[in-house]
Design a protein around this motif. Structure first.
Motif, PDB file in Angstrom:
ATOM      1  N   VAL A  36       0.585   2.483  10.060  1.00  0.00           N
ATOM      2  CA  VAL A  36       1.707   2.083   9.202  1.00  0.00           C
ATOM      3  C   VAL A  36       1.174   1.627   7.845  1.00  0.00           C
ATOM      4  N   GLU A  37       0.058   0.885   7.824  1.00  0.00           N
ATOM      5  CA  GLU A  37      -0.546   0.446   6.564  1.00  0.00           C
ATOM      6  C   GLU A  37      -0.976   1.636   5.709  1.00  0.00           C
ATOM      7  N   ILE A  38      -1.502   2.675   6.362  1.00  0.00           N
ATOM      8  CA  ILE A  38      -1.938   3.877   5.641  1.00  0.00           C
ATOM      9  C   ILE A  38      -0.733   4.585   5.031  1.00  0.00           C
ATOM     10  N   ILE A  39       0.344   4.701   5.811  1.00  0.00           N
ATOM     11  CA  ILE A  39       1.566   5.321   5.289  1.00  0.00           C
ATOM     12  C   ILE A  39       2.086   4.521   4.091  1.00  0.00           C
ATOM     13  N   ASP A  40       2.040   3.196   4.209  1.00  0.00           N
ATOM     14  CA  ASP A  40       2.477   2.335   3.109  1.00  0.00           C
ATOM     15  C   ASP A  40       1.647   2.601   1.857  1.00  0.00           C
ATOM     16  N   ALA A  41       0.331   2.752   2.039  1.00  0.00           N
ATOM     17  CA  ALA A  41      -0.558   3.017   0.913  1.00  0.00           C
ATOM     18  C   ALA A  41      -0.259   4.374   0.275  1.00  0.00           C
ATOM     19  N   ILE A  42       0.023   5.381   1.104  1.00  0.00           N
ATOM     20  CA  ILE A  42       0.325   6.717   0.590  1.00  0.00           C
ATOM     21  C   ILE A  42       1.641   6.713  -0.183  1.00  0.00           C
ATOM     22  N   VAL A  43       2.627   5.987   0.315  1.00  0.00           N
ATOM     23  CA  VAL A  43       3.914   5.901  -0.373  1.00  0.00           C
ATOM     24  C   VAL A  43       3.739   5.242  -1.748  1.00  0.00           C
ATOM     25  N   LYS A  44       2.884   4.236  -1.840  1.00  0.00           N
ATOM     26  CA  LYS A  44       2.604   3.606  -3.134  1.00  0.00           C
ATOM     27  C   LYS A  44       1.904   4.585  -4.071  1.00  0.00           C
ATOM     28  N   GLU A  45       1.013   5.405  -3.502  1.00  0.00           N
ATOM     29  CA  GLU A  45       0.334   6.430  -4.306  1.00  0.00           C
ATOM     30  C   GLU A  45       1.338   7.452  -4.836  1.00  0.00           C
ATOM     31  N   ILE A  46       2.301   7.805  -4.017  1.00  0.00           N
ATOM     32  CA  ILE A  46       3.329   8.763  -4.449  1.00  0.00           C
ATOM     33  C   ILE A  46       4.086   8.210  -5.651  1.00  0.00           C
TER      34      ILE A  46
END
Length: 482
Positions: A437-447
């Motif tokens: 979930v933390e990784i997905i959160d990081a990817i969404v911020k990158e987007i």
């Protein structure tokens, strides 16, 4: 990451990784026919044993698998393979036996096969089975062959259609086509279940059977399964159960009790046998009493306390694999079931469902959830929230690789826009799920901050973004020059 050189690039003239006798009289006597001789030596790499070992060890380190990373590959159940399974499968008494050995000398092997069929029947609610199929798809092919044989016995040669849901696994329509049957798709309704009105409309006297998995590929258990079975059986057709999604209902619900007549089980998905790389595989087929006569041969039987093998049968659909199938893989599943026991298998199902629902709830913050009800072992997400940034499900999947996580299944089922199919399995800890979930959160911020970073991922893998269409249509099958 540095691109790995091919083994050919490490070739040095005069190096070798083998040792042969300098002179062997029997070998010297052998003279192959002149037409079989090569005109020139084969182009093979010349490397030392140490260089050879290091080369393949480095390649193994570049590979991503369940032993090295979280692998939420929806509908494929990439779970831990216990090392005890491997230990038992490599015991000489099992590994060194020959499939043509006389039954009196392999009573232990035959007992394992007989007991495994019994265990799988108990789990599935069926009455008979065979371990012969070497893969889930071959199990499907076997099951459809048994259904066809059943209708031929009844002189129902007009039954040439198979009903397949539009959310089915891809092997279902492929297997039906290979069996020479016409595929009739059945729609999914707004709740993610089979559209009963469409089923009633499409089932007919031409219907040989319905291929279905429950829970389905959307990760949803059908509360209407008894109604579905009744509709199909009223037309004298049969139900085939795709056992790919058996993991979340182990010892909770049984396909036989739902009304299914025949099924296969993917041993790698449910019972922890090796998975990936095209094999080894095993897809045992199980059935109820009405189809038992049509099971493939050979069959293990027990008479007066002694195990034997039947190689002939007038009613069987015949051989579908060499000998008894992949015995070593079946042996691993047998060990897994013994270790867990009845209660342990149910706990597997409960934890698989718990993990999936936990992750589904957490990821709803970042993606559209088309079916909000509780899921089973897997769930679908719509990664269409970021299309305005030019980021698709494929981009998110590729970026996950940079974080050391294998991507989930994407764009399947086809009926879900920008689909991501996620399956954590029961073997992952809460800490692993939270990290995901933390990784997905990081990817969404990158987007949001730098979408190009996600759109061009992966950046840290041995191979970056490929032209997948070109790779499929014009594959490069020869190594590069060094």
């Amino acid at each position: 990451m540095k691109k790995r050189e091919t083994i050919f690039c490490k070739s040095q003239e005069g190096q070798h990784a083998y040792s042969l006798p300098k002179s062997d009289p029997d070998f010297e006597k052998f003279q192959p026919p002149q037409e079989a001789r090569r005109a020139q030596a084969p182009s093979l790499p010349e490397v030392s044993e140490m260089d050879l070992m290091r080369h393949y060890s480095q390649l193994a380190q570049d590979n991503m698998g369940i032993d090295t990373a979280f692998y939420p590959l929806g509908s494929c159940t990439m779970k831990f393979n216990p090392r005890l399974n491997e230990l038992v499968a490599n015991m000489p008494a099992f590994a060194r036996t020959h499939p043509m050995a006389h039954p009196s000398t392999v009573q232990g092997n035959l007992e394992v096969m007989s007991e495994l069929v019994r265990m799988l029947c108990e789990v599935s609610g069926m009455t008979a089975g065979s371990l012969c199929p070497n893969a889930g798809a071959q199990g499907e092919f076997t099951g459809l062959g048994m259904i066809a044989a059943y209708h031929r016995r009844r002189n129902h040669h007009h039954r040439t259609e198979v009903l397949v849901p539009d959310n089915a696994h891809g092997t279902n329509p492929a297997t039906a086509a290979m069996s020479g049957l016409e595929i009739v798709p059945i729609r999914t309704d707004a709740t993610g279940d089979m559209d009963l009105d469409h089923l009633r409309e499409m089932v007919s006297d031409k219907t040989a059977g319905l291929m279905l998995t429950n829970p389905n590929t959307l990760g949803l258990f059908s509360p209407r399964i008894k109604q579905i079975a009744a509709i199909v059986h009223e037309h004298d057709a049969l139900l085939y159960y795709d056992g790919a999604n058996l993991n979340p209902i182990l010892n909770v619900s049984r396909p036989g009790a739902m009304g299914f007549d025949v099924m296969h089980i993917n041993l790698h998905k449910t019972f922890s046998t090796p998975h990936g790389g095209g094999g080894p595989g095993a897809g045992p087929v199980l059935c109820n009493a009405r189809l038992a006569d049509f099971l493939p041969i050979p069959r293990v039987v027990k008479r007066d306390g002694v195990y034997d093998v039947e190689w002939d049968s007038e009613t069987s659909i015949g051989h579908i694999s060499s000998f008894h199938g992949n015995f070593g893989v079946c042996l691993r599943a047998y060990v897994y079931i013994l270790c867990h026991g009845h209660a342990g298998l149910r706990r597997i199902a409960e934890n698989a469902v718990l993990n999936a629902n936990y992750l589904k709830h957490k990821l709803a913050k970042y993606f559209t959830v088309p079916f909000p009800q509780h899921c089973m072992h897997e769930f679908v997400l719509q990664a269409d929230n970021y299309l305005n940034k030019g980021v698709k499900a494929l981009d998110v999947a590729k970026r996950l690789l940079d974080y050391g996580v294998h991507a989930p299944t994407i764009y399947f089922p086809l009926i879900i826009k920008e689909c991501m199919l996620v399956e954590p399995t029961e073997t992952e800890s809460k800490a692993t799920l939270d990290r995901f979930v933390e990784i997905i959160d990081a990817i969404v911020k990158e987007i949001d901050e730098n979408p190009e970073l996600v759109k061009t991922a992966p950046h840290t893998c041995p191979v970056t973004r490929l032209d997948e269409v070109l790779a499929a249509r014009q594959p490069r099958l020869k190594h590069d020059t060094c």
